[in-house]
Motif scaffolding. Structure first.
Motif, PDB file in Angstrom:
ATOM      1  N   PHE B 254       0.792  -1.230   0.000  1.00  0.00           N
ATOM      2  CA  PHE B 254       0.000   0.000   0.000  1.00  0.00           C
ATOM      3  C   PHE B 254       0.829   1.288   0.000  1.00  0.00           C
ATOM      4  N   GLY B 255       2.136   1.196   0.317  1.00  0.00           N
ATOM      5  CA  GLY B 255       2.947   2.405   0.373  1.00  0.00           C
ATOM      6  C   GLY B 255       3.175   3.005  -1.004  1.00  0.00           C
ATOM      7  N   ASP B 256       3.730   4.213  -1.026  1.00  0.00           N
ATOM      8  CA  ASP B 256       4.008   4.864  -2.314  1.00  0.00           C
ATOM      9  C   ASP B 256       5.495   4.764  -2.673  1.00  0.00           C
ATOM     10  N   GLY B 257       6.225   3.853  -1.988  1.00  0.00           N
ATOM     11  CA  GLY B 257       7.634   3.673  -2.266  1.00  0.00           C
ATOM     12  C   GLY B 257       8.517   4.590  -1.430  1.00  0.00           C
ATOM     13  N   ASP B 258       7.892   5.489  -0.694  1.00  0.00           N
ATOM     14  CA  ASP B 258       8.642   6.495   0.051  1.00  0.00           C
ATOM     15  C   ASP B 258       8.109   6.579   1.484  1.00  0.00           C
ATOM     16  N   THR B 259       7.534   5.473   1.967  1.00  0.00           N
ATOM     17  CA  THR B 259       6.878   5.485   3.273  1.00  0.00           C
ATOM     18  C   THR B 259       7.894   5.635   4.404  1.00  0.00           C
ATOM     19  N   LYS B 260       7.650   6.571   5.300  1.00  0.00           N
ATOM     20  CA  LYS B 260       8.578   6.690   6.434  1.00  0.00           C
ATOM     21  C   LYS B 260       7.950   6.241   7.741  1.00  0.00           C
ATOM     22  N   ALA B 261       6.632   6.220   7.817  1.00  0.00           N
ATOM     23  CA  ALA B 261       5.982   5.777   9.046  1.00  0.00           C
ATOM     24  C   ALA B 261       4.540   5.383   8.771  1.00  0.00           C
ATOM     25  N   VAL B 262       4.032   4.468   9.598  1.00  0.00           N
ATOM     26  CA  VAL B 262       2.618   4.116   9.524  1.00  0.00           C
ATOM     27  C   VAL B 262       2.030   4.272  10.917  1.00  0.00           C
ATOM     28  N   GLN B 263       0.917   4.989  10.996  1.00  0.00           N
ATOM     29  CA  GLN B 263       0.199   5.099  12.252  1.00  0.00           C
ATOM     30  C   GLN B 263      -0.840   3.985  12.268  1.00  0.00           C
ATOM     31  N   CYS B 271       2.625   4.867  16.311  1.00  0.00           N
ATOM     32  CA  CYS B 271       3.334   5.235  15.105  1.00  0.00           C
ATOM     33  C   CYS B 271       4.547   4.307  14.950  1.00  0.00           C
ATOM     34  N   VAL B 272       4.597   3.607  13.825  1.00  0.00           N
ATOM     35  CA  VAL B 272       5.712   2.687  13.595  1.00  0.00           C
ATOM     36  C   VAL B 272       6.618   3.276  12.511  1.00  0.00           C
ATOM     37  N   PRO B 273       7.910   3.507  12.833  1.00  0.00           N
ATOM     38  CA  PRO B 273       8.835   4.058  11.841  1.00  0.00           C
ATOM     39  C   PRO B 273       9.378   2.967  10.933  1.00  0.00           C
ATOM     40  N   MET B 274       9.926   3.386   9.799  1.00  0.00           N
ATOM     41  CA  MET B 274      10.369   2.454   8.765  1.00  0.00           C
ATOM     42  C   MET B 274      11.251   1.334   9.317  1.00  0.00           C
ATOM     43  N   LYS B 275      12.196   1.692  10.202  1.00  0.00           N
ATOM     44  CA  LYS B 275      13.146   0.672  10.648  1.00  0.00           C
ATOM     45  C   LYS B 275      12.487  -0.453  11.427  1.00  0.00           C
ATOM     46  N   MET B 294      -2.775   4.686   8.731  1.00  0.00           N
ATOM     47  CA  MET B 294      -2.474   5.953   8.070  1.00  0.00           C
ATOM     48  C   MET B 294      -1.002   5.960   7.658  1.00  0.00           C
ATOM     49  N   ILE B 295      -0.769   6.164   6.387  1.00  0.00           N
ATOM     50  CA  ILE B 295       0.588   6.056   5.837  1.00  0.00           C
ATOM     51  C   ILE B 295       1.176   7.447   5.597  1.00  0.00           C
ATOM     52  N   PHE B 296       2.411   7.648   6.062  1.00  0.00           N
ATOM     53  CA  PHE B 296       3.084   8.938   5.874  1.00  0.00           C
ATOM     54  C   PHE B 296       4.364   8.745   5.076  1.00  0.00           C
ATOM     55  N   ASN B 297       4.598   9.580   4.083  1.00  0.00           N
ATOM     56  CA  ASN B 297       5.853   9.489   3.334  1.00  0.00           C
ATOM     57  C   ASN B 297       6.833  10.557   3.809  1.00  0.00           C
ATOM     58  N   SER B 298       8.010  10.573   3.191  1.00  0.00           N
ATOM     59  CA  SER B 298       9.092  11.394   3.744  1.00  0.00           C
ATOM     60  C   SER B 298       8.820  12.900   3.616  1.00  0.00           C
ATOM     61  N   SER B 299       7.790  13.290   2.873  1.00  0.00           N
ATOM     62  CA  SER B 299       7.518  14.729   2.760  1.00  0.00           C
ATOM     63  C   SER B 299       6.748  15.258   3.971  1.00  0.00           C
ATOM     64  N   ARG B 300       6.299  14.371   4.845  1.00  0.00           N
ATOM     65  CA  ARG B 300       5.443  14.799   5.967  1.00  0.00           C
ATOM     66  C   ARG B 300       6.245  15.120   7.208  1.00  0.00           C
ATOM     67  N   SER B 301       5.802  16.131   7.926  1.00  0.00           N
ATOM     68  CA  SER B 301       6.410  16.473   9.203  1.00  0.00           C
ATOM     69  C   SER B 301       5.688  15.716  10.302  1.00  0.00           C
ATOM     70  N   MET B 302       6.413  14.883  11.017  1.00  0.00           N
ATOM     71  CA  MET B 302       5.772  14.111  12.083  1.00  0.00           C
ATOM     72  C   MET B 302       5.389  15.015  13.255  1.00  0.00           C
ATOM     73  N   TYR B 303       6.031  16.189  13.329  1.00  0.00           N
ATOM     74  CA  TYR B 303       5.585  17.181  14.315  1.00  0.00           C
ATOM     75  C   TYR B 303       4.144  17.598  14.003  1.00  0.00           C
ATOM     76  N   ASN B 304       3.882  17.887  12.735  1.00  0.00           N
ATOM     77  CA  ASN B 304       2.525  18.280  12.354  1.00  0.00           C
ATOM     78  C   ASN B 304       1.516  17.173  12.637  1.00  0.00           C
ATOM     79  N   VAL B 305       1.952  15.937  12.389  1.00  0.00           N
ATOM     80  CA  VAL B 305       1.058  14.800  12.633  1.00  0.00           C
ATOM     81  C   VAL B 305       0.698  14.746  14.117  1.00  0.00           C
TER      82      VAL B 305
END
Ligand SMILES: Cc1cc2nc3c(=O)[nH]c(=O)nc-3n(C[C@H](O)[C@H](O)[C@H](O)COP(=O)(O)O)c2cc1C
Ligand code: SF4
Ligand code: FES
Lengths: 155, 387
Positions: B254-263, B271-275, B294-305
């Protein structure tokens, strides 16, 4: 008797006089006139044999049970994370420009109220908003123009 | 491309040819048999907490009280969840059947569906379906009716005891527990409250049997699960998948190839980080979820989330207990202050302690679970909180 005595009595007849009828009655008032006025709250309290404070306490707990005057069409834009990521801010700006009001305000002709709300359950089609009960999803500024233009032509 | 995750079609699968056939067949079975099947199926509640459904029903059935209730929780307010709407729109008959089976087992005559106010547009279609259900119930000589109660825009009313308060015409303020709903629920009577999806799972188990059902999923997470997938994904939507899969497979699908975290599990989840994608299981043995992904890619600020989540909790806290009412506000103010540079970085540790205190002292699941997203986001994305 308050200006709305008839509406309240009609709702009480329909839903009954027990405390469990309070939510449907309050929801019925909002459905009919978009908000619950102070005299409605005291009327309902009298009809259900509750204290005005109890009725007021319940009414003010729920974000959809408005106790201040609202427009005929209440627009609630989702501000939770997925909608926020997918352009909610532009949507709100477009609405503010078209309606010439800010979030929280009602147009002078009492037709529109613009509000923000939490996740509407349409995140996969974000950004999303409700106009009264109706959901609108996958919003773009262009779509907002069309939707609001339609409503402006409605009575 | 080969499918990476196994699609399942039990919840949304077609109805049987005859209407309410599974219900009719199940009504002729003994209550003990039905509970035994549920127990063997391993079914756990789909509303998030994961309580074994068989035990819940058994406790309620054992109460020596005449007046009992069945309640379907359709408040669906967790950010990122939208599967109950789909279930109620596509297969309402399965939901009603599950409630009716529960009514038979525990001895209830009255059921309610508590539908969130945001879903009022669904009411006309549901009423039509309900009317038909009542005709069939009569035909099957089942003394059970279902009524729909509407919410009015309060997330906290998804918490079971707040939901009862709301149905009783009160503010949606959670009660102390115990007593639990199976002893004292709606109108202080024994009540079974289950999520929409849980009731449908019961019908699935009654249809295919516990043995077949157990083949899906893992030791601790049996069956299928309806996932609500949103965020940075090329295919957002509702998917019925096997429970217990590793998160890494989910992201590949389901990711867009650039997923950095999934809530996982919404704002009150983790919140689970890529590693950690590789070592994380989606299910009760790993990270549980009511379905929100909820899937977040590297363009997202986790502070904002995190800021968005805390704003959500601040508004939706019922305000009844201090740790949650004040805690949610202070956590939000706190990360704002660190971001502005008004507070030193070590202040984050103090905020973390506050969220841990909320976990222990808050009265209900809302205040108790703020620490989930707070600590998992702050711990894994500390630099984003600061710069
Ligand atoms: C703040 C909060 C919100 C909740 N919202 C929901 C909800 O929207 N839907 C739901 O099924 N359960 C929700 N729950 C869980 C319910 O309290 C309850 O555990 C659930 O309905 C039980 O059903 P299940 O055993 O079938 O999962 C919520 C819990 C909390 C603490
Ligand atoms: S934890 Fe929060 S939502 Fe729950 S009872 Fe306390 S104030 Fe209310
Ligand atoms: S985040 Fe806007 S509908 Fe869910």
């Amino acid at each position: 008797m308050s200006p709305n005595g008839n509406l309240i009595r009609e709702l009480v007849e329909k839903h009954g006089r027990s405390r469990t009828s309070l939510m449907p009655i309050l929801q019925g008032v909002v459905e009919r006139q978009n908000y619950i006025a102070d005299y409605d709250l005291t009327d309902i309290a009298k009809e259900l044999d509750l204290s005005a404070a109890q009725v007021y306490g319940t009414a003010t707990f729920y974000s959809f049970l408005d106790t201040v005057p609202r427009g005929k069409y209440i627009i609630r834009v989702c501000k939770t994370i997925t909608c926020d990521m997918h352009g909610k801010k532009t949507i709100v700006q477009t609405l503010e420009n078209m309606l010439k009001i800010k979030v929280g305000e009602t147009t002078q002709n009492k037709k529109f109220t613009l509000l923000e709300t939490n996740c509407l359950g349409w995140c996969h089609k974000s950004p999303a908003m409700l106009i009264n009960d109706e959901p609108y999803t996958e919003l773009t500024p262009e779509r907002i123009h069309d939707i609001i233009a339609d409503f402006m032509n409605k009575s | 491309m080969a499918e990476l995750v196994q699609r399942v079609d039990l919840i949304f699968g077609e109805y049987s040819d005859e209407k309410y056939k599974v219900l009719e067949e199940t009504l002729s079975r003994s209550n003990e048999d039905i509970i035994k099947d549920l127990l063997n199926s391993g079914l756990k509640g789909r509303g998030g907490a994961g309580f074994p459904t068989a035990m819940k029903w058994k406790y309620a059935a054992e109460q020596p009280v005449k007046e009992k209730y069945v309640v379907c929780n359709a408040d669906e307010g967790e950010p990122g969840t939208f599967k109950d709407r789909e279930i109620l729109s596509k297969v309402p008959r399965k939901v009603f059947s599950g409630m009716a089976i529960c009514a038979k087992v525990i001895g209830a005559k009255k059921g309610f569906i508590y539908l969130r106010g945001e879903y009022r547009f669904m009411l006309p279609a549901l009423q039509v379906e309900l009317k038909e259900f009542h005709v069939y119930a009569k035909k099957l000589k089942l003394d059970f009716t279902i009524e729909i109660k509407m919410g009015s825009g309060a997330y906290i009313c998804g918490e079971e005891s707040a939901l009862f308060e709301s149905m009783e015409g009160k503010r949606g303020e959670p009660r102390n527990k115990p007593p639990y709903p199976t002893v004292s629920g709606y109108l202080s009577k024994p009540t079974v409250i289950n999520n929409v999806e849980t009731f449908v799972n019961v019908v699935v188990i009654c249809r295919i049997g516990p043995v077949q059902y157990r083949k899906l999923g893992t030791q601790d997470s049996r069956g299928s699960k309806v996932f609500s997938v949103s965020g940075d994904t090329p295919k957002p939507g509702i998917y019925e998948l096997e429970l217990g899969m590793p998160l890494v497979r989910f992201v590949e699908e389901f990711g867009d190839g650039d997923t950095k975290a999934v809530q996982v599990g919404g704002a009150s989840g983790f919140c689970v980080p890529m590693k950690k994608f590789k070592d994380t299981i989606i299910g009760f043995e790993g990270v549980p979820t009511g379905g929100s992904m909820m899937i977040f890619n590297s363009s997202r600020s986790m502070y904002n989330v995190l800021h968005n989540y805390l704003g959500f909790f601040e508004e939706e806290s019922c305000g009844q207990c201090t740790p949650c009412r004040v805690g949610c506000q202070q956590l939000k103010k706190g990360i704002e202050a660190v971001k502005r540079g008004d507070k030193p970085v070590v202040y984050l540790d103090q905020l973390m302690k506050l969220s841990e205190t909320m976990k222990i002292t808050a009265k209900c699941g809302l205040g108790q679970s703020v620490a989930n997203s707070f600590s998992s986001i702050v711990n894994n994305f500390k630099e984003e909180m600061i710069y």
